[in-house]
Enzyme design. Structure first.
Site, mmCIF file in Angstrom:
data_model
loop_
_atom_site.group_PDB
_atom_site.id
_atom_site.type_symbol
_atom_site.label_atom_id
_atom_site.label_comp_id
_atom_site.label_asym_id
_atom_site.label_seq_id
_atom_site.Cartn_x
_atom_site.Cartn_y
_atom_site.Cartn_z
ATOM 1 N N SER A 149 37.471 30.145 42.147
ATOM 2 C CA SER A 149 35.967 29.842 41.109
ATOM 3 C C SER A 149 36.008 31.443 40.021
ATOM 4 O O SER A 149 37.162 32.040 40.799
ATOM 5 C CB SER A 149 35.466 30.231 42.357
ATOM 6 O OG SER A 149 33.414 30.288 41.078
ATOM 7 N N TYR A 162 29.951 35.553 48.725
ATOM 8 C CA TYR A 162 31.179 34.586 47.663
ATOM 9 C C TYR A 162 31.792 34.633 46.749
ATOM 10 O O TYR A 162 33.356 33.524 46.555
ATOM 11 C CB TYR A 162 29.784 34.097 46.486
ATOM 12 C CG TYR A 162 30.476 32.205 46.069
ATOM 13 C CD1 TYR A 162 30.839 31.306 46.283
ATOM 14 C CD2 TYR A 162 30.884 32.518 44.374
ATOM 15 C CE1 TYR A 162 31.794 30.286 45.674
ATOM 16 C CE2 TYR A 162 31.167 31.190 44.563
ATOM 17 C CZ TYR A 162 31.716 30.232 44.457
ATOM 18 O OH TYR A 162 32.239 29.085 43.952
#
Length: 185
Positions: A149, A162
């Site tokens: 990501s 995250y």
């Protein structure tokens, strides 16, 4: 993709984790459109079945759904075994399952949420690699694709855990590329 790419993908076998929603769905559909036999994995079997139905209705590739929780090593091992039993081998492993829990800041102390992101986003990738790699090495070919990501490059004040998991996916992928150099995988 051009015609040459379509020919290269036809009859390949790909496993896609996290294939019940998000980008896993269009990945599976696009591969199947090029004649790839896709094995879709996720926890939500009903959603997987819907994706399989849409793929099969287009008649370009084979598709099967296997309910899998990537946080459970035994389930990931079972996924790979099922794919090999069904299609003989795996050409492409797409470790795409991931979870982002909003506002899982470190100050917030949501340890269970941190554990869940680490289990899915890091351990799930490692379990997928571990399960598929032996047969790819034996065949001296295969592709492993791990979804990271932009959060693995950029950080937000509430997304440290995250971002760390997605940075880890990048690190695992880069190190694995070096480890597997000249193996055909």
């Amino acid at each position: 993709c051009g015609g040459d790419m379509m020919h290269q993908l036809k009859d390949k076998v790909a496993i896609i984790t996290g294939a019940s929603s998000g980008i896993g769905v269009p990945i599976a559909e696009k591969l199947a459109q090029h004649g790839v036999h896709v094995v879709l994995a996720a926890r939500r079997k009903a959603l997987l079945d819907q994706v399989v139905e849409r793929i099969l209705a287009k008649g370009k590739g084979k598709a099967v759904a296997i309910q899998t929780d990537v946080t459970q090593k035994e389930e990931v091992d079972h996924l790979i075994k099922q794919a090999i039993d069904r299609f003989g081998h795996v050409d492409i492993m797409i470790n795409n399952a991931g979870v982002m829990i909003p506002d899982a800041s470190i100050r917030g102390g949501k340890v269970e949420e941190w554990d869940h992101m680490i289990d899915v986003n890091i351990k799930g990738v490692l379990y997928g690699i571990h399960a598929v790699l032996p047969q790819m090495l034996t065949r001296s070919k295969g592709h492993i694709i791990n979804t990271a990501s932009v959060s693995g490059l950029e950080f937000s004040k509430t997304g440290a855990v995250y971002s760390a998991t997605k940075f880890a996916v990048r690190a695992i992928s880069m190190a694995l590329e070096k480890e597997l150099a000249r193996t055909g995988v």
